[in-house]
Design a protein around this motif. Structure first.
Motif, PDB file in Angstrom:
ATOM      1  N   PRO A 233     -28.693 -30.090  23.314  1.00  0.00           N
ATOM      2  CA  PRO A 233     -28.575 -28.654  23.014  1.00  0.00           C
ATOM      3  C   PRO A 233     -27.345 -27.994  23.640  1.00  0.00           C
ATOM      4  O   PRO A 233     -26.909 -26.951  23.164  1.00  0.00           O
ATOM      5  CB  PRO A 233     -29.868 -28.055  23.593  1.00  0.00           C
ATOM      6  N   ASN A 234     -26.779 -28.593  24.694  1.00  0.00           N
ATOM      7  CA  ASN A 234     -25.534 -28.040  25.238  1.00  0.00           C
ATOM      8  C   ASN A 234     -24.399 -28.132  24.223  1.00  0.00           C
ATOM      9  O   ASN A 234     -23.498 -27.303  24.212  1.00  0.00           O
ATOM     10  CB  ASN A 234     -25.106 -28.792  26.500  1.00  0.00           C
ATOM     11  N   GLU A 235     -24.439 -29.159  23.408  1.00  0.00           N
ATOM     12  CA  GLU A 235     -23.394 -29.346  22.390  1.00  0.00           C
ATOM     13  C   GLU A 235     -23.775 -28.669  21.087  1.00  0.00           C
ATOM     14  O   GLU A 235     -22.920 -28.190  20.352  1.00  0.00           O
ATOM     15  CB  GLU A 235     -23.193 -30.841  22.084  1.00  0.00           C
ATOM     16  N   ALA A 236     -25.057 -28.690  20.768  1.00  0.00           N
ATOM     17  CA  ALA A 236     -25.534 -28.173  19.480  1.00  0.00           C
ATOM     18  C   ALA A 236     -26.685 -27.195  19.713  1.00  0.00           C
ATOM     19  O   ALA A 236     -27.850 -27.533  19.516  1.00  0.00           O
ATOM     20  CB  ALA A 236     -25.979 -29.341  18.590  1.00  0.00           C
ATOM     21  N   PRO A 237     -26.346 -25.964  20.132  1.00  0.00           N
ATOM     22  CA  PRO A 237     -27.394 -24.996  20.452  1.00  0.00           C
ATOM     23  C   PRO A 237     -28.083 -24.408  19.209  1.00  0.00           C
ATOM     24  O   PRO A 237     -29.200 -23.906  19.308  1.00  0.00           O
ATOM     25  CB  PRO A 237     -26.640 -23.895  21.208  1.00  0.00           C
ATOM     26  N   GLY A 238     -27.418 -24.490  18.051  1.00  0.00           N
ATOM     27  CA  GLY A 238     -27.933 -23.796  16.872  1.00  0.00           C
ATOM     28  C   GLY A 238     -28.921 -24.598  16.060  1.00  0.00           C
ATOM     29  O   GLY A 238     -28.693 -24.882  14.877  1.00  0.00           O
ATOM     30  N   VAL A 239     -30.035 -24.963  16.699  1.00  0.00           N
ATOM     31  CA  VAL A 239     -31.089 -25.710  16.003  1.00  0.00           C
ATOM     32  C   VAL A 239     -32.449 -25.130  16.393  1.00  0.00           C
ATOM     33  O   VAL A 239     -32.598 -24.575  17.482  1.00  0.00           O
ATOM     34  CB  VAL A 239     -31.062 -27.227  16.349  1.00  0.00           C
ATOM     35  N   GLY A 240     -33.434 -25.287  15.522  1.00  0.00           N
ATOM     36  CA  GLY A 240     -34.735 -24.658  15.739  1.00  0.00           C
ATOM     37  C   GLY A 240     -35.634 -25.381  16.721  1.00  0.00           C
ATOM     38  O   GLY A 240     -36.495 -24.770  17.357  1.00  0.00           O
ATOM     39  N   THR A 241     -35.448 -26.694  16.857  1.00  0.00           N
ATOM     40  CA  THR A 241     -36.314 -27.468  17.748  1.00  0.00           C
ATOM     41  C   THR A 241     -35.467 -28.305  18.703  1.00  0.00           C
ATOM     42  O   THR A 241     -35.427 -29.534  18.627  1.00  0.00           O
ATOM     43  CB  THR A 241     -37.266 -28.390  16.938  1.00  0.00           C
ATOM     44  N   VAL A 277     -29.142 -26.927  10.946  1.00  0.00           N
ATOM     45  CA  VAL A 277     -28.238 -25.960  11.570  1.00  0.00           C
ATOM     46  C   VAL A 277     -28.804 -24.556  11.336  1.00  0.00           C
ATOM     47  O   VAL A 277     -29.024 -24.152  10.201  1.00  0.00           O
ATOM     48  CB  VAL A 277     -26.820 -26.048  10.964  1.00  0.00           C
ATOM     49  N   ASN A 278     -29.023 -23.838  12.423  1.00  0.00           N
ATOM     50  CA  ASN A 278     -29.576 -22.480  12.333  1.00  0.00           C
ATOM     51  C   ASN A 278     -28.581 -21.471  12.922  1.00  0.00           C
ATOM     52  O   ASN A 278     -28.484 -21.315  14.140  1.00  0.00           O
ATOM     53  CB  ASN A 278     -30.918 -22.410  13.066  1.00  0.00           C
ATOM     54  N   PRO A 279     -27.837 -20.794  12.059  1.00  0.00           N
ATOM     55  CA  PRO A 279     -26.777 -19.881  12.529  1.00  0.00           C
ATOM     56  C   PRO A 279     -27.300 -18.733  13.386  1.00  0.00           C
ATOM     57  O   PRO A 279     -26.551 -18.214  14.227  1.00  0.00           O
ATOM     58  CB  PRO A 279     -26.162 -19.332  11.235  1.00  0.00           C
ATOM     59  N   ILE A 280     -28.556 -18.338  13.204  1.00  0.00           N
ATOM     60  CA  ILE A 280     -29.104 -17.243  14.020  1.00  0.00           C
ATOM     61  C   ILE A 280     -29.206 -17.668  15.481  1.00  0.00           C
ATOM     62  O   ILE A 280     -29.036 -16.874  16.394  1.00  0.00           O
ATOM     63  CB  ILE A 280     -30.483 -16.799  13.476  1.00  0.00           C
TER      64      ILE A 280
END
Ligand code: ARG
Ligand code: MN
Ligand code: MN
Ligand code: MN
Length: 307
Positions: A233-241, A277-280
């Motif tokens: 998540p440090n690299e890819a924070p824009g995810v739902g789970t 990918v979740n832009p919000i």
């Protein structure tokens, strides 16, 4: 190489609203340019039809087992997406599906398997092997592999007429969040599971090479499914789970480069998707940008280019 971008803007399969804007965010992050830079000529066919969840009946359930949300809507998306994927392959290009939540894989796999036997490499923190009767959440993004393997809970849903995804050619890479019953089902399955511990022990090169070898063994091609929550998540924070302890930016690129190398040697890459990918939830569209870079690596991008 030729790629065809197909958007699947769904969030029917996920709890966290916003993942339906993924295709838009990934395009805005420069997907087509990244691919052209990589020497891949690409066309974008736009999005498959997916009406906003608000306009649909949230209580729609699987007829037999009442624990899967929006199955009818997901069925409609899968149908249209499968046709696009199948037509793309028939036309000699590589489908690149951009999601959307991971339930879109049901359509991708169906399309990739329409005229072939296939395997899949599932780059994901999660196994996505739950069925309606075993899922703790009822979210279909946790079920696409069960669906694609013809799980009996989905009897009556049109994808239940099994695509030719061979159970022996299913390979998970990077697992670190698997539900209890799901873990037993992974162990009982004919597929091969590489967890984060396996990556720590053997390194990303060896694991990805083994994954591509197993997934492609004796079949016509491999569908590469990239869930962005595979990364840390440090690299890819824009995810739902998000689940901590994922692969790094460099490991992810290395893995995609190995996919590309395997494809050059064995013509193994049949189709690919980048999902969740979740832009919000994202920070400055970073996760969408990462999706474009990783897709380019998988489709052959090299730092110094190619002669
Ligand atoms: N295993 C959990 C569930 O079934 C999480 C699934 C997450 N899947 C995903 N594609 N992000 O709900
Ligand atoms: Mn996941
Ligand atoms: Mn997933
Ligand atoms: Mn080889």
């Amino acid at each position: 190489k030729q790629a065809r971008i197909i958007g699947a803007p769904t969030d029917y399969g996920a709890n966290r609203r916003g993942v339906d804007m993924g295709p838009s965010a990934i395009r805005y992050a420069g997907l087509a340019d990244q691919l052209e830079d990589a020497g891949v000529s690409c066309t974008d066919v736009g999005d498959v039809t997916a009406p906003p969840a608000e306009t649909q009946d949230a209580d729609k359930r699987v007829p037999e087992e009442g624990n899967a949300k929006f199955v009818e809507e997901i069925e409609a998306v899968s149908h249209e997406l499968a046709e696009e994927v199948e037509a793309t392959i028939a036309g000699g290009a590589t489908p690149l599906v951009v999601g959307g939540d991971h339930s879109v894989a049901i359509g991708s796999l169906r399309g990739a398997a329409a005229d072939a036997d296939i395997g899949t490499v599932w780059f994901d923190a999660h196994a996505d092997l739950n069925a309606p009767s075993t899922s703790p959440s009822g979210n279909v993004h946790g079920m696409p592999l069960a669906a694609a393997l013809g799980h009996r809970d989905f009897a009556g849903v049109d994808w239940a007429t099994a695509p030719r995804l061979n159970p022996e050619n299913v390979v998970w890479v990077g697992l670190r969040s698997v539900d209890d019953q799901e873990a037993a089902d992974v162990r009982d399955s004919a597929g091969t599971a590489f967890t984060m511990s396996d990556i720590d022990e053997h390194g990303i090169d060896e694991i990805t090479e083994r994954a591509m070898a197993i997934a492609s063994d004796g079949v016509d091609g491999v569908h590469v499914s990239l869930d962005l929550d595979w990364l840390d998540p440090n690299e890819a924070p824009g995810v739902g789970t998000p689940v901590r302890g994922g692969v790094t930016y460099r490991e992810a690129h290395r893995a995609m480069e190995i996919v590309a190398e395997h494809d050059r040697e064995h013509d193994s890459l049949r189709s690919m998707e980048a999902v969740e990918v979740n832009p919000i939830l994202d920070e400055h569209n970073e996760t969408a940008h990462l999706a474009t870079e990783l897709a380019a690596s998988a489709l052959g991008k090299r730092i110094l280019g190619r002669e």
